[in-house]
Write an enzyme that holds these catalytic residues in place. Sequence first.
Site, PDB file in Angstrom:
ATOM      1  N   SER A   5      -1.060   0.468   6.137  1.00  0.00           N
ATOM      2  CA  SER A   5      -1.525  -0.416   7.209  1.00  0.00           C
ATOM      3  C   SER A   5      -2.547  -1.392   6.652  1.00  0.00           C
ATOM      4  CB  SER A   5      -2.149   0.428   8.334  1.00  0.00           C
ATOM      5  OG  SER A   5      -2.462  -0.374   9.438  1.00  0.00           O
ATOM      6  N   ASP A   6      -2.547  -2.590   7.189  1.00  0.00           N
ATOM      7  CA  ASP A   6      -3.534  -3.593   6.804  1.00  0.00           C
ATOM      8  C   ASP A   6      -3.819  -4.459   8.018  1.00  0.00           C
ATOM      9  OD1 ASP A   6      -4.978  -4.672   4.300  1.00  0.00           O
ATOM     10  OD2 ASP A   6      -4.258  -6.459   5.334  1.00  0.00           O
ATOM     11  N   GLN A   7      -5.042  -4.938   8.133  1.00  0.00           N
ATOM     12  CA  GLN A   7      -5.423  -5.711   9.310  1.00  0.00           C
ATOM     13  C   GLN A   7      -6.263  -6.917   8.923  1.00  0.00           C
ATOM     14  OE1 GLN A   7      -8.618  -4.338  12.088  1.00  0.00           O
ATOM     15  NE2 GLN A   7      -6.914  -4.204  13.527  1.00  0.00           N
ATOM     16  N   GLY A  67      -0.658  -4.995  10.208  1.00  0.00           N
ATOM     17  CA  GLY A  67       0.606  -4.708   9.555  1.00  0.00           C
ATOM     18  C   GLY A  67       0.764  -3.207   9.433  1.00  0.00           C
ATOM     19  N   LYS A  86       0.836  -1.207   0.000  1.00  0.00           N
ATOM     20  CA  LYS A  86       0.000   0.000   0.000  1.00  0.00           C
ATOM     21  C   LYS A  86       0.863   1.246   0.000  1.00  0.00           C
ATOM     22  CE  LYS A  86      -4.090  -1.980   2.207  1.00  0.00           C
ATOM     23  NZ  LYS A  86      -4.967  -1.963   3.402  1.00  0.00           N
TER      24      LYS A  86
END
Length: 192
Positions: A68-70, A105, A52
């Site tokens: 960010s990633d979740q 992340g 991203k």
Amino acid sequence: MLPLLLASSSIYRRDLLARLRLPFNCSSPDIDESHRPGESARELVERLSLEKARALADSHPGHLIIGSDQVAVLNGHIIGKPHTFDKARQQLMDASGASVTFLTGLTLLNSQTDGHQTDCVPFTVHMRTLDTEQIERYLRAEKPYDCAGSFKAEGLGVSLFQRTEGDDATSLVGLPLIRLIDMLLTEGVIIP
């Protein structure tokens, strides 16, 4: 200080980053967020947070880009955003009396140097034992269909929790501010 860019269209992440009182802009990266075969949940969120940030590096030179990633993990399986009442009800029924671990992340990419810091911040929610009536009442009240795990921890979703476990509660909402501050300080950003 290099300008900050949040690589996200999430209002939740935008609201969290605003807490730091630093100027920033937002831009939504266009990437394939598919889970790769054999990839662990941790590997997935770390890879996606970096992708991203990198997706916006060429269009935003000289920026510090936050990606960010979740994902939510229940009984060893990644559970995503439910998008519908029925799927949300099933997710909460499955999570009743169980523990859901959220892996977030986080990447801070310096698009001027191409250097980056990437990490994964875990946070676990131990759910109360819930009945169908409680679940449906909650879903009608809050409509958390765009949230992994089918609840909004920053809202009424906290009523579904027995307890929580982790170093940074903001990671549950999708942007671990404590870890992000460490990364920003490493880049020389002065936090008010």
